[in-house]
Design an enzyme around this catalytic site. Sequence first.
Site, PDB file in Angstrom:
ATOM      1  N   ARG A 133     -10.567 -11.315   1.546  1.00  0.00           N
ATOM      2  CA  ARG A 133     -11.445 -12.342   0.979  1.00  0.00           C
ATOM      3  C   ARG A 133     -10.821 -13.729   1.068  1.00  0.00           C
ATOM      4  O   ARG A 133     -11.535 -14.727   1.096  1.00  0.00           O
ATOM      5  CB  ARG A 133     -11.798 -11.964  -0.469  1.00  0.00           C
ATOM      6  N   LYS A 153       0.835  -1.195   0.000  1.00  0.00           N
ATOM      7  CA  LYS A 153       0.000   0.000   0.000  1.00  0.00           C
ATOM      8  C   LYS A 153       0.875   1.252   0.000  1.00  0.00           C
ATOM      9  O   LYS A 153       2.023   1.216   0.463  1.00  0.00           O
ATOM     10  CB  LYS A 153      -0.875   0.040   1.258  1.00  0.00           C
TER      11      LYS A 153
END
Length: 517
Positions: free
Chosen positions: A366, A292
Amino acid sequence: TLPNFDAHMLIGFRTNWFMGRMVFLIVFYVCLQGLVLGVFEKDGEEGGLHLTEAAAGFDQTLSGKLSELLKISGPALKTGKSRIFYGIHKDFPCVAVVGLGKTSAGVCGSENWDTSKENIRQAVSAGCRLLQDLEVKHVEVDGCGDAQSAAEGAALGLFQYDQLKSKKKTKVTTQLHRSADSVGWQKGVVYAEGQNLARLLMEAPANHITPTAFANTIEEKLALHAERVTINKRFAWIEEQQMGAFLSVSKGSEEPPVFLELHYNGSPDSKQAPLLLVGKGITFDSGGISLKPSPSMDAMRADMGGAATVCASIVTAAALKLPVNIIGLAPLCENMPSGKATKPGDVVMARNGKTIQVDNTDAEGRLVLADALCYGHSFNPRAIVNVATLTGAMDVALGSAATGVFTNSDWLWEQLHKASVVTGDRVWRMPLFQHYTRQVTDSQLADLNNIGKYSRSGGACTAAAFLREFVTAPHWAHLDIAGVMSNKDEVPYLRKGMSGRPTRTLVEFAAGLAHDG
């Protein structure tokens, strides 16, 4: 003349306009005890005020002095605004009067919440904070006709994460002022304490709340309810269960992963099918190899918000002794880059045998949820609700107004929506079209790809479609809470910081299931 107060001495200063002259009051005390009272706006009467039952009773003891002061001290109090009066009652040196809005306010179809309840939370919060700023240590609170909402506003509004600061906010204790609804007040306190527990976990720095520390904290909180709760903290078991998707995320970190499993057995019927809650528990998300950007990466200490709200909900359900069975699952780990970390393009296998091409290691939530959902089906739950700070796309879509809900069940949606109207912590239904499923099942190397075929387009929807590939239950909902993870000033009764949302909605939802059997 100055009133005679039994309190510590402090020189303060206040000016008041009274009968055309400016009078200077020198206040020689610190308020040790305060009072928050509510006033409604009179319907159809501009500037008119209607005192609550408690405020009217207080006003009567002062021979109407409170009403008189409200009239001469400025314009009528609007919703959430407050005004403070000093020295008007010997037991309460400081009295904060707060605006509750119109008496006719109720459930608003366009806003999807109960406006009256929200007004009470906002107003009571404002009054309590005003007194806290004056270093008042004990506050009695007007129930304002809804003691639960008043208690929630007080406890949520006073919460401040300052555990690691040397200078802390004044700790304020609260109690209900002259109302018979002590049960409603206590319920509100428990609801708010649940959300505050989630806020505490989410706000704490990642070096303090590691996967192991998170699990230990929840274990401590549930120790009071040991007769109804079973806790399993699993480590090596994760490999035994062949949770390859979960392990692929954790292996880049030096912190060991933990699979936290909570069983709350509240129903008198031990055979009652449980409600299954699953929370994403990434205690720090660097993005892994798909790193990130560094600005705001510190906020990723709260990427375990799903696990925090799920576990806090179960702690709250246990405190309320809700007659329902709940199982909570929280796959806990960090997502870090290292020589051992998963690389973009790697293929991993989930617990159900499906293979996943990991094209973006920052789409890791996920993956950990996939294995937890597969395992959760073994309990034959009546409903499955997973909660996760899953996608930035959810924040783009709804912002902080509501949690996005993706579900295969109209019944489950109705239950969640009904609960959110009561709590004011809203939900909004999002699409689960096959259109999105095709985007995650079209993978070059595996059964599934962990990002959508068209990259950022519909990112929250493709993430939900991915999770659906691991669900066979007829009643499942995925709550994407990325947009409601933190609060700046959008929710007036929450201070700036991690929000702990939607803990109260999850608790209210579970309570609704308990009530409906």
